[in-house]
Enzyme design. Structure first.
Site, PDB file in Angstrom:
ATOM      1  N   THR A  12       0.820  -1.217   0.000  1.00 36.47           N
ATOM      2  CA  THR A  12       0.000   0.000   0.000  1.00 36.47           C
ATOM      3  C   THR A  12       0.851   1.263   0.000  1.00 36.47           C
ATOM      4  OG1 THR A  12      -1.784  -1.154   1.108  1.00 36.47           O
ATOM      5  CG2 THR A  12      -1.780   1.231   1.339  1.00 36.47           C
ATOM      6  N   SER A  55       1.840  -7.403  -0.569  1.00 35.13           N
ATOM      7  CA  SER A  55       2.536  -8.375   0.280  1.00 35.13           C
ATOM      8  C   SER A  55       1.890  -9.763   0.341  1.00 35.13           C
ATOM      9  CB  SER A  55       2.811  -7.794   1.664  1.00 35.13           C
ATOM     10  OG  SER A  55       1.675  -7.761   2.465  1.00 35.13           O
ATOM     11  N   THR A  88       1.815  -4.317   4.362  1.00 34.39           N
ATOM     12  CA  THR A  88       1.713  -4.618   5.801  1.00 34.39           C
ATOM     13  C   THR A  88       1.147  -6.008   6.112  1.00 34.39           C
ATOM     14  OG1 THR A  88      -0.456  -3.552   5.942  1.00 34.39           O
ATOM     15  CG2 THR A  88       1.472  -2.183   6.441  1.00 34.39           C
ATOM     16  N   ASP A  89       0.441  -6.605   5.126  1.00 38.47           N
ATOM     17  CA  ASP A  89      -0.214  -7.894   5.438  1.00 38.47           C
ATOM     18  C   ASP A  89       0.778  -8.966   5.877  1.00 38.47           C
ATOM     19  OD1 ASP A  89      -2.573  -6.693   4.740  1.00 38.47           O
ATOM     20  OD2 ASP A  89      -2.858  -7.766   2.854  1.00 38.47           O
TER      21      ASP A  89
HETATM   22  N1  ASP Z   1      -2.780  -5.483   1.262  1.00 43.29           N
HETATM   23  C1  ASP Z   1      -1.668  -4.575   1.404  1.00 43.29           C
HETATM   24  C2  ASP Z   1      -0.372  -5.343   1.290  1.00 43.29           C
HETATM   25  O1  ASP Z   1       0.019  -5.970   2.232  1.00 43.29           O
HETATM   26  C3  ASP Z   1      -1.763  -3.901   2.706  1.00 43.29           C
HETATM   27  C4  ASP Z   1      -0.663  -2.903   2.968  1.00 43.29           C
HETATM   28  O2  ASP Z   1       0.333  -2.828   2.323  1.00 43.29           O
HETATM   29  O3  ASP Z   1      -0.826  -2.170   3.939  1.00 43.29           O
HETATM   30  O4  ASP Z   1       0.252  -5.272   0.268  1.00 43.29           O
END
Ligand code: ASP
Length: 323
Positions: A12, A55, A88-89
């Site tokens: 993200t 991610s 973040t995932d």
């Molecule tokens: N779905 C996203 C990922 O992990 C969430 C993020 O990056 O915050 O790529």
């Protein structure tokens, strides 16, 4: 000025929101690149785009490529710190993998964002700058891989994503953050006591992760035995117990030579061989189940994946999982 390598991997933090549909997606040009100049006032920064992946698309293969890239840059370019931007995932998994595999004491800091680059209150650029400040700080040396978001510094070992959308999502249950990022300072108020690293040449193992629930039977364990993975991690109930009906299948799995590591589905505390009833921790220990030391399921899976490259002896694995 310190020489810091910034590696973008996607997520993200590198995405943009489509103002008409609200869909968050990748852009042709990584919006984080426009902040490279702001980083130059903090350190001598070299920026590389290694991946452009959300991610959930990251696997242990990408984690291994990252580890190799970091070790090569330390050796050949004498970099003194690394910052990785990541979705973040699965951020905590990449951070932990690097923590237990990279053979170096330099600060390695992983960051991300909960809001994409063009949303109001986007947290990405701020988190990136904080991460570079931490990576350039002398006090971050020797503390293992760190996760920096939202003005907090966490260990890769203890941090976990706790909220689907809140920017304060990264927490270290039971331990709290190691330190804080403020306008003027990087301050550590705790010091990690143990750092374990394993020197691995490859990631070749298949390790599965299973969550226990009330009323679970042995059928999934039976199905897993037919898959013949290299290892299994079970998120057990409470202090490390399973429904009794699972025990015969678990015994067959362990007898077939597949190591089984137990963690708890509780996010605080340790699993221990306390209960003596059918399916209780004492019985599981006697069956040869390996007890872990407070890691969550996804990190115990990575630890088993990594340690199986070093040993497949039950006693040695058990010892490593108590570290
Ligand atoms: N779905 C996203 C990922 O992990 C969430 C993020 O990056 O915050 O790529």
């Amino acid at each position: 000025m310190k020489k810091i390598l910034v590696i973008h991997t996607g997520g993200t933090i590198s995405m943009m929101e489509d103002k008409e549909t609200g869909a968050v997606q990748q852009n042709q040009l990584n919006p984080l690149l426009q902040h490279s100049d702001a980083l130059s006032s903090i350190a001598n920064v070299k920026v590389e785009e290694l991946f452009q992946l959300p991610s959930p698309h990251i696997t242990e293969k990408e984690m291994f490529i990252l580890k190799e890239k970091i070790e090569k840059s330390i050796k050949e370019d004498q970099i003194e710190g690394v910052v990785i931007s990541h979705g973040t995932d699965t951020l905590e998994e990449t951070a932990y993998f690097l923590d237990i595999t990279v053979q170096s004491n330099i600060p390695i800091v992983v960051t991300g964002a909960m809001r994409s680059s063009n949303e109001l209150g986007a947290d990405g650029p701020y988190n990136l700058i904080s991460a570079v400040r931490v990576a350039a700080s002398n006090s971050a040396v020797g503390k293992g891989v760190l996760v920096v978001l939202n003005d907090e510094i966490h260990t890769a070992k203890n941090v976990t994503k706790t909220h689907t959308s809140n920017i304060a999502t990264f927490q270290s249950p039971q331990y709290g953050p190691l330190g804080i990022v403020s306008k003027r300072n990087i301050t550590f108020h705790h010091v990690p006591t143990v750092r374990e690293t394993y020197n691995i040449e490859t990631v070749s193992k298949n390790v599965l992760l299973l969550k226990a629930y009330a009323g679970m039977d042995g059928s999934v364990i039976r199905a897993i035995r037919t898959l013949q993975p290299d290892g299994l991690v079970i998120e057990a109930l409470g202090q490390g117990n399973l429904p009794p009906i699972m025990v015969p299948e678990l015994k067959a799995l362990i007898t077939s030579g597949i190591p089984v590591v137990l963690v708890s589905r509780c996010f605080n505390g340790y699993v221990q061989d306390v209960y003596n009833y059918e399916g209780g921790g004492r019985q599981l220990k006697e069956l040869g189940v390996i007890f872990s030391n407070g890691l969550n399921g996804q990190k115990a899976r990575l630890k088993l994946l990594v340690t199986l490259e070093v040993t497949n002896k039950h006693n040695e694995l058990q010892e490593l999982f108590l570290k």
